[in-house]
Design a protein around this motif. Structure first.
Motif, short mmCIF file in Angstrom:
data_model
loop_
_atom_site.label_atom_id
_atom_site.label_comp_id
_atom_site.label_asym_id
_atom_site.label_seq_id
_atom_site.Cartn_x
_atom_site.Cartn_y
_atom_site.Cartn_z
N ILE A 189 0.85 -1.18 0.00
CA ILE A 189 0.00 0.00 0.00
C ILE A 189 0.88 1.24 0.00
CG2 ILE A 189 -1.70 1.33 1.31
CD1 ILE A 189 -2.76 -1.35 2.37
N GLU A 190 0.59 2.14 -0.92
CA GLU A 190 1.32 3.39 -1.03
C GLU A 190 0.39 4.54 -0.63
OE1 GLU A 190 3.17 6.22 -4.56
OE2 GLU A 190 2.27 4.30 -5.08
N ASN A 226 -5.63 8.38 6.20
CA ASN A 226 -5.09 8.87 4.94
C ASN A 226 -6.26 9.23 4.05
OD1 ASN A 226 -2.24 8.27 5.41
ND2 ASN A 226 -2.90 6.14 5.37
N ASP A 227 -6.06 10.18 3.16
CA ASP A 227 -7.15 10.52 2.24
C ASP A 227 -7.01 9.85 0.89
OD1 ASP A 227 -4.99 12.12 1.57
OD2 ASP A 227 -6.17 13.94 1.28
N CYS A 228 -5.84 9.22 0.63
CA CYS A 228 -5.66 8.56 -0.66
C CYS A 228 -4.57 7.50 -0.52
CB CYS A 228 -5.27 9.59 -1.71
SG CYS A 228 -5.09 8.94 -3.38
N VAL A 229 -4.91 6.27 -0.91
CA VAL A 229 -3.93 5.19 -0.93
C VAL A 229 -4.04 4.44 -2.25
CG1 VAL A 229 -3.85 4.88 1.59
CG2 VAL A 229 -5.43 3.51 0.23
N ARG A 230 -2.90 3.86 -2.64
CA ARG A 230 -2.84 3.09 -3.88
C ARG A 230 -2.28 1.72 -3.59
NH1 ARG A 230 -0.34 5.11 -9.62
NH2 ARG A 230 -0.71 3.16 -10.72
N ALA A 231 -2.88 0.70 -4.19
CA ALA A 231 -2.37 -0.67 -4.13
C ALA A 231 -2.46 -1.20 -5.55
CB ALA A 231 -3.18 -1.53 -3.17
N GLY A 232 -1.30 -1.41 -6.17
CA GLY A 232 -1.30 -1.82 -7.58
C GLY A 232 -1.89 -0.73 -8.43
N ASN A 233 -2.89 -1.08 -9.24
CA ASN A 233 -3.51 -0.06 -10.08
C ASN A 233 -4.84 0.45 -9.52
OD1 ASN A 233 -4.97 -2.39 -10.63
ND2 ASN A 233 -5.05 -2.07 -12.83
N HIS A 234 -5.12 0.14 -8.26
CA HIS A 234 -6.34 0.61 -7.60
C HIS A 234 -6.00 1.75 -6.63
CE1 HIS A 234 -7.76 -3.27 -9.04
NE2 HIS A 234 -8.98 -2.78 -8.92
N VAL A 235 -6.89 2.76 -6.62
CA VAL A 235 -6.73 3.91 -5.73
C VAL A 235 -8.03 4.10 -4.97
CG1 VAL A 235 -6.26 6.39 -5.62
CG2 VAL A 235 -5.14 5.00 -7.37
N TRP A 236 -7.91 4.31 -3.66
CA TRP A 236 -9.06 4.59 -2.80
C TRP A 236 -8.89 6.00 -2.25
CZ3 TRP A 236 -6.63 -0.05 -3.21
CH2 TRP A 236 -7.44 -1.14 -3.53
N LEU A 237 -9.98 6.76 -2.28
CA LEU A 237 -9.93 8.16 -1.89
C LEU A 237 -11.09 8.51 -0.97
CD1 LEU A 237 -9.85 8.07 -5.41
CD2 LEU A 237 -8.39 9.96 -4.75
N VAL A 238 -10.87 9.47 -0.10
CA VAL A 238 -11.95 10.06 0.69
C VAL A 238 -11.69 11.55 0.76
CG1 VAL A 238 -10.81 9.65 2.92
CG2 VAL A 238 -13.30 9.97 2.83
N VAL A 239 -12.75 12.33 0.51
CA VAL A 239 -12.62 13.78 0.53
C VAL A 239 -13.79 14.42 1.26
CG1 VAL A 239 -11.21 13.97 -1.57
CG2 VAL A 239 -13.71 14.02 -1.75
N LEU A 240 -13.50 15.58 1.80
CA LEU A 240 -14.50 16.39 2.48
C LEU A 240 -14.60 17.73 1.77
CD1 LEU A 240 -13.26 15.87 6.16
CD2 LEU A 240 -14.96 14.51 4.92
N ALA A 241 -15.56 18.52 2.18
CA ALA A 241 -15.68 19.89 1.67
C ALA A 241 -14.82 20.78 2.56
CB ALA A 241 -17.14 20.33 1.70
N GLU A 242 -13.50 20.63 2.40
CA GLU A 242 -12.60 21.44 3.20
C GLU A 242 -11.61 22.16 2.30
OE1 GLU A 242 -10.37 18.99 5.93
OE2 GLU A 242 -9.67 17.68 4.35
#
Length: 126
Positions: free
Chosen positions: A2-3, A17-33
């Motif tokens: 995991i990067e 974390n707000d963004c992580v990458r594993a291989g070619n998949h990326v998971w993100l979470v964002v707020l209105a900030e």
């Protein structure tokens, strides 16, 4: 492996974390900030949605992708009456087919005071 991706948007608080990458998949979470101050953007749902989706664009760009790489979006709203305004802004950002699949959930409240929307997304790169 995991990067953790440095998006330039500081996660609020805690061991997250707000963004992580594993291989070619990326998971993100964002707020209105505001990415510069970390403070919640004040305003109605359209203002907050625009900020959250701008943050999503910034985060996926930091991971080496574009909004078109996003395959799934989950939106959490504190008021179902906000759905039409959120949808108007969402359509400005996701305006190219194929659209990501999306789930919108209404919750009692979000952790940050004044926050009306939170977004998670999954992207596939390459």
């Amino acid at each position: 492996m995991i990067e953790v991706i440095d998006t330039g948007i500081a996660p609020s608080s805690g061991p997250i974390n707000d963004c992580v990458r594993a291989g070619n998949h990326v998971w993100l979470v964002v707020l209105a900030e505001d990415p510069k101050t970390g403070k919640i953007t004040e305003g109605d749902i359209e203002v907050q949605t625009r900020q959250a989706l701008s943050n999503l664009r910034q985060a996926i760009n930091a991971a080496g992708g574009e909004l078109t790489n996003i395959v799934q979006v989950q939106i959490f709203l504190v008021d179902s009456a906000d759905a039409p305004g959120m949808n108007r802004v969402y359509a400005e950002f996701f305006n190219t087919k194929p659209y990501p699949i999306r789930a919108t959930v209404v919750v009692k409240e979000l952790l940050a005071k004044g926050l009306r929307i939170e977004i998670t997304a999954t992207a596939v790169l390459g």
